[in-house]
Design an enzyme around this catalytic site. Structure first.
Site, PDB file in Angstrom:
ATOM      1  N   SER A  81       9.087   6.507  10.487  1.00 60.94           N
ATOM      2  CA  SER A  81       8.449   5.984  11.657  1.00 60.94           C
ATOM      3  C   SER A  81       9.145   4.758  12.184  1.00 60.94           C
ATOM      4  O   SER A  81       8.636   3.836  11.445  1.00 60.94           O
ATOM      5  CB  SER A  81       6.873   5.859  11.562  1.00 60.94           C
ATOM      6  OG  SER A  81       6.083   5.994  12.481  1.00 60.94           O
ATOM      7  N   CYS A 100       2.942   8.373   1.125  1.00 56.19           N
ATOM      8  CA  CYS A 100       3.215   7.200   2.427  1.00 56.19           C
ATOM      9  C   CYS A 100       3.620   5.819   2.159  1.00 56.19           C
ATOM     10  O   CYS A 100       3.197   5.820   1.834  1.00 56.19           O
ATOM     11  CB  CYS A 100       2.155   6.584   3.584  1.00 56.19           C
ATOM     12  SG  CYS A 100       2.490   5.829   5.087  1.00 56.19           S
ATOM     13  N   CYS A 128       4.769  -7.171   8.078  1.00 59.34           N
ATOM     14  CA  CYS A 128       5.040  -6.632   9.493  1.00 59.34           C
ATOM     15  C   CYS A 128       4.923  -7.809  10.673  1.00 59.34           C
ATOM     16  O   CYS A 128       4.264  -8.215  10.403  1.00 59.34           O
ATOM     17  CB  CYS A 128       4.783  -5.288   9.324  1.00 59.34           C
ATOM     18  SG  CYS A 128       5.704  -4.089  11.043  1.00 59.34           S
ATOM     19  N   SER A 159       6.797   5.147  17.285  1.00 57.87           N
ATOM     20  CA  SER A 159       5.568   4.903  17.638  1.00 57.87           C
ATOM     21  C   SER A 159       5.397   4.049  19.052  1.00 57.87           C
ATOM     22  O   SER A 159       6.220   3.225  19.342  1.00 57.87           O
ATOM     23  CB  SER A 159       5.129   3.839  17.283  1.00 57.87           C
ATOM     24  OG  SER A 159       4.746   3.859  15.568  1.00 57.87           O
ATOM     25  N   LEU A 160       4.436   5.261  20.369  1.00 57.56           N
ATOM     26  CA  LEU A 160       5.164   4.743  21.928  1.00 57.56           C
ATOM     27  C   LEU A 160       3.268   4.428  21.804  1.00 57.56           C
ATOM     28  O   LEU A 160       3.534   2.910  22.608  1.00 57.56           O
ATOM     29  CB  LEU A 160       5.088   6.294  22.495  1.00 57.56           C
ATOM     30  CG  LEU A 160       5.822   6.813  23.393  1.00 57.56           C
ATOM     31  CD1 LEU A 160       7.095   6.194  23.634  1.00 57.56           C
ATOM     32  CD2 LEU A 160       5.512   7.743  24.102  1.00 57.56           C
ATOM     33  N   HIS A 161       2.616   4.699  21.493  1.00 57.55           N
ATOM     34  CA  HIS A 161       1.234   4.206  21.871  1.00 57.55           C
ATOM     35  C   HIS A 161       1.241   3.468  23.765  1.00 57.55           C
ATOM     36  O   HIS A 161      -0.462   3.417  23.831  1.00 57.55           O
ATOM     37  CB  HIS A 161       0.575   2.956  21.088  1.00 57.55           C
ATOM     38  CG  HIS A 161       1.364   3.184  19.856  1.00 57.55           C
ATOM     39  ND1 HIS A 161       1.030   4.319  19.177  1.00 57.55           N
ATOM     40  CD2 HIS A 161       1.904   2.088  18.790  1.00 57.55           C
ATOM     41  CE1 HIS A 161       1.439   3.842  17.693  1.00 57.55           C
ATOM     42  NE2 HIS A 161       1.814   2.581  17.495  1.00 57.55           N
ATOM     43  N   CYS A 182      -2.833  -3.008  14.773  1.00 60.16           N
ATOM     44  CA  CYS A 182      -2.246  -2.479  13.200  1.00 60.16           C
ATOM     45  C   CYS A 182      -2.738  -4.205  12.224  1.00 60.16           C
ATOM     46  O   CYS A 182      -2.661  -5.853  12.046  1.00 60.16           O
ATOM     47  CB  CYS A 182      -1.066  -2.604  13.573  1.00 60.16           C
ATOM     48  SG  CYS A 182      -0.374  -2.374  11.028  1.00 60.16           S
ATOM     49  N   GLU A 199       0.637  -1.045  -0.193  1.00 60.58           N
ATOM     50  CA  GLU A 199       0.246   0.053  -0.035  1.00 60.58           C
ATOM     51  C   GLU A 199       1.005   1.410  -0.176  1.00 60.58           C
ATOM     52  O   GLU A 199       2.041   1.235   0.831  1.00 60.58           O
ATOM     53  CB  GLU A 199      -0.981   0.325   1.047  1.00 60.58           C
ATOM     54  CG  GLU A 199      -1.698  -1.232   1.431  1.00 60.58           C
ATOM     55  CD  GLU A 199      -2.618  -1.212   2.762  1.00 60.58           C
ATOM     56  OE1 GLU A 199      -2.356  -0.389   3.388  1.00 60.58           O
ATOM     57  OE2 GLU A 199      -3.407  -1.886   2.864  1.00 60.58           O
ATOM     58  N   CYS A 204       2.263  -5.117  16.723  1.00 57.27           N
ATOM     59  CA  CYS A 204       1.283  -3.896  17.213  1.00 57.27           C
ATOM     60  C   CYS A 204      -0.509  -4.532  17.384  1.00 57.27           C
ATOM     61  O   CYS A 204      -0.467  -5.118  15.875  1.00 57.27           O
ATOM     62  CB  CYS A 204       1.644  -2.587  16.808  1.00 57.27           C
ATOM     63  SG  CYS A 204       2.608  -2.240  16.925  1.00 57.27           S
ATOM     64  N   ASN A 254      -8.262   3.677  13.760  1.00 59.50           N
ATOM     65  CA  ASN A 254      -8.788   2.754  12.641  1.00 59.50           C
ATOM     66  C   ASN A 254      -9.232   1.786  13.466  1.00 59.50           C
ATOM     67  O   ASN A 254      -8.080   0.680  13.103  1.00 59.50           O
ATOM     68  CB  ASN A 254      -8.610   3.370  11.197  1.00 59.50           C
ATOM     69  CG  ASN A 254      -8.068   4.406  10.575  1.00 59.50           C
ATOM     70  OD1 ASN A 254      -9.627   4.916  10.777  1.00 59.50           O
ATOM     71  ND2 ASN A 254      -7.277   5.241  10.094  1.00 59.50           N
ATOM     72  N   GLY A 302       4.884  -2.031   7.506  1.00 60.52           N
ATOM     73  CA  GLY A 302       6.531  -2.657   7.539  1.00 60.52           C
ATOM     74  C   GLY A 302       6.727  -1.700   8.371  1.00 60.52           C
ATOM     75  O   GLY A 302       7.036  -0.741   9.438  1.00 60.52           O
ATOM     76  N   GLU A 303       8.227  -2.628   9.103  1.00 62.89           N
ATOM     77  CA  GLU A 303       9.037  -1.996  10.308  1.00 62.89           C
ATOM     78  C   GLU A 303      10.377  -1.115   9.148  1.00 62.89           C
ATOM     79  O   GLU A 303      11.394  -2.336   9.187  1.00 62.89           O
ATOM     80  CB  GLU A 303       9.094  -2.736  10.966  1.00 62.89           C
ATOM     81  CG  GLU A 303      10.563  -1.697  12.463  1.00 62.89           C
ATOM     82  CD  GLU A 303      10.274  -0.939  12.647  1.00 62.89           C
ATOM     83  OE1 GLU A 303       9.038  -0.094  13.314  1.00 62.89           O
ATOM     84  OE2 GLU A 303      11.227   0.546  12.465  1.00 62.89           O
TER      85      GLU A 303
HETATM   86  N1  SAH Z   1       6.351  -0.133  12.363  1.00 59.01           N
HETATM   87  C1  SAH Z   1       6.617   1.375  12.268  1.00 59.01           C
HETATM   88  C2  SAH Z   1       6.292   2.229  10.526  1.00 59.01           C
HETATM   89  C3  SAH Z   1       4.413   1.462  10.160  1.00 59.01           C
HETATM   90  S1  SAH Z   1       3.438   1.437  11.895  1.00 59.01           S
HETATM   91  C4  SAH Z   1       6.111   1.726  13.295  1.00 59.01           C
HETATM   92  O1  SAH Z   1       5.247   0.653  14.161  1.00 59.01           O
HETATM   93  O2  SAH Z   1       5.960   3.180  13.503  1.00 59.01           O
HETATM   94  C5  SAH Z   1       3.320   3.515  10.958  1.00 59.01           C
HETATM   95  C6  SAH Z   1       1.966   4.237  11.546  1.00 59.01           C
HETATM   96  O3  SAH Z   1       0.773   3.659  11.928  1.00 59.01           O
HETATM   97  C7  SAH Z   1       2.214   4.196  13.611  1.00 59.01           C
HETATM   98  O4  SAH Z   1       2.451   4.848  14.276  1.00 59.01           O
HETATM   99  C8  SAH Z   1       0.734   3.111  13.880  1.00 59.01           C
HETATM  100  O5  SAH Z   1       0.109   3.145  15.372  1.00 59.01           O
HETATM  101  C9  SAH Z   1      -0.101   3.669  12.593  1.00 59.01           C
HETATM  102  N2  SAH Z   1      -0.918   3.058  12.690  1.00 59.01           N
HETATM  103  C10 SAH Z   1      -1.078   1.007  12.686  1.00 59.01           C
HETATM  104  N3  SAH Z   1      -2.768   0.635  12.490  1.00 59.01           N
HETATM  105  C11 SAH Z   1      -3.198   1.500  12.794  1.00 59.01           C
HETATM  106  C12 SAH Z   1      -4.650   1.811  13.353  1.00 59.01           C
HETATM  107  N4  SAH Z   1      -5.899   0.993  12.531  1.00 59.01           N
HETATM  108  N5  SAH Z   1      -5.057   3.434  13.572  1.00 59.01           N
HETATM  109  C13 SAH Z   1      -4.476   3.968  13.206  1.00 59.01           C
HETATM  110  N6  SAH Z   1      -2.930   3.972  12.977  1.00 59.01           N
HETATM  111  C14 SAH Z   1      -2.499   2.694  12.710  1.00 59.01           C
END
Ligand code: SAH
Length: 352
Positions: free
Chosen positions: A194, A106, A113, A217-219, A120, A93, A117, A293, A162-163
């Site tokens: 990211s 993007c 990946c 990405s902290l969360h 995701c 994507e 998480c 999302n 991906g990471e």
């Molecule tokens: N692996 C890397 C880059 C990809 S994810 C990382 O973790 O940062 C990029 C961003 O998309 C992350 O901040 C992640 O939290 C966000 N993301 C992934 N799935 C999502 C979802 N369902 N809703 C909102 N943000 C999401």
């Protein structure tokens, strides 16, 4: 004999690859310009090369292709999401966002990946493979071609599936390639990378001395919760990630962005906002709050607008630079991996 791929090579590498066929060194740069600036994908259109040479090249080299497999446009008309098929039939994507201050793309860095998480879609079937620098560049050029006269990509966020730090060499190669004047001539400042927080990768990136923006990405504001949301936290816990981000900020002078995906009932309370503010105190940082999302398989939902506003206000009252990410693609499954996942699982990608 398998053909050698030229798309994704630097001009000097193209020159080295074609020199056994009697092409002068400066042809490397010419071919790079055809590929990266003029969107040419066959030797026949490279009109500054003699016909005989074009034939010889076509017999021995490939020029990379990505093919549009599905696309969606957000209701605001400013965001397009593309599912692009790669040479081996796998797909990734790419999202094109048109802002009033420019266009950003993007980019995905892997197919699938391995980070796991919980909210995701990209990670549902694990890591499939790394993308090459050429495959990342192809995503940007696809968007560039779509823009046509409406402009060019002004910034690139490596925030798709991906990471990126788990595919370090190809990601760095991609960034450096975009920077070349025969390619997109983009400044390193136009890139944001990211990461889920791979500490050795963050340190390695700091040592490159490139002014790329780092997004972490902290969360979650503590280890217990972060480990629940992102298993990678067991390997690189919060304190280690923050320390690496501080080293990055010191080394590059760049403010670090912290992404905090808001999930209802999980990480969105006032207390968690206060805890996050305490974690951010004294750091050169921006906090980006992202409404999650919903992904059917993940069983997570976003807090209501009032709750998110409240979370933001708690941070701001404590002098933390914070914003709620302006939503550009919620209605088009623009969150990480959602379009690809819906196509793979047989949903109609056009509906929500
Ligand atoms: N692996 C890397 C880059 C990809 S994810 C990382 O973790 O940062 C990029 C961003 O998309 C992350 O901040 C992640 O939290 C966000 N993301 C992934 N799935 C999502 C979802 N369902 N809703 C909102 N943000 C999401």
């Amino acid at each position: 004999m398998t053909k050698i791929e030229l798309f994704g090579l630097f001009a000097d590498e193209i020159a080295a690859a074609i020199s056994p066929y009697g092409l002068e060194k400066y042809r490397g740069r010419q071919i790079a310009e055809w590929l990266y600036q003029k969107f040419v994908r066959n030797f026949d259109d490279m009109t500054n090369l003699a016909r005989k040479k074009r034939e010889v090249l076509a017999e021995n080299f490939m020029l990379g292709q990505v093919e549009l497999q599905a696309s969606q446009q957000a209701v605001n008309g400013q965001t397009d999401k593309f599912l692009l098929a790669l040479g081996d039939g796998l797909a990734v994507e790419t999202v094109l966002m048109r802002h009033n201050y420019g266009n950003s793309v993007c980019v995905s860095s892997q197919v699938g990946c391995g980070m796991g998480c919980i909210f995701c879609a990209s990670t549902i079937n694990g890591l499939i493979r790394n993308l090459t620098a050429g495959e990342m560049l192809a995503q940007v050029l696809f968007c560039g071609q779509r823009l046509g006269d409406a402009g060019r990509p002004n910034s690139i966020v490596i925030m798709g599936s991906g990471e990126p730090l788990a595919n370090y060499d190809q990601v760095l190669r991609f960034i450096r390639l975009c920077h070349e004047d025969y390619c997109l001539n983009m400044s390193f400042r136009s890139f944001t990378l990211s990461t889920a927080g791979l500490v050795p990768g963050i340190d390695r990136l700091a040592e490159e001395g490139l002014p790329v923006t780092l997004a972490i990405s902290l969360h979650a504001p503590n280890d217990a919760l972060r480990s629940r949301i992102m298993p990678i936290n067991d390997r690189y816990p919060l304190a280690a990630v923050l320390a690496a981000a501080d080293r990055y900020a010191n080394r590059t002078g760049r403010r670090v962005t912290y992404e905090y995906t808001l999930i209802a009932g999980m990480n969105d309370s006032d207390e968690q906002a206060r805890e996050l503010a305490a974690v951010m105190r004294g750091r050169l940082a921006n906090v980006n709050l992202i409404p999650v999302n919903a992904v059917a398989e993940c069983g997570v939902s976003r807090p209501d607008a009032g709750k998110m506003e409240q979370f933001l206000n708690v941070l701001r009252a404590r002098q933390v630079n914070a914003t709620i990410r302006r939503e550009m693609g919620g209605d088009i499954k623009a969150a990480c991996g959602q379009l690809r996942h819906s196509v793979l699982s047989g949903d109609d990608p056009g509906c929500n």
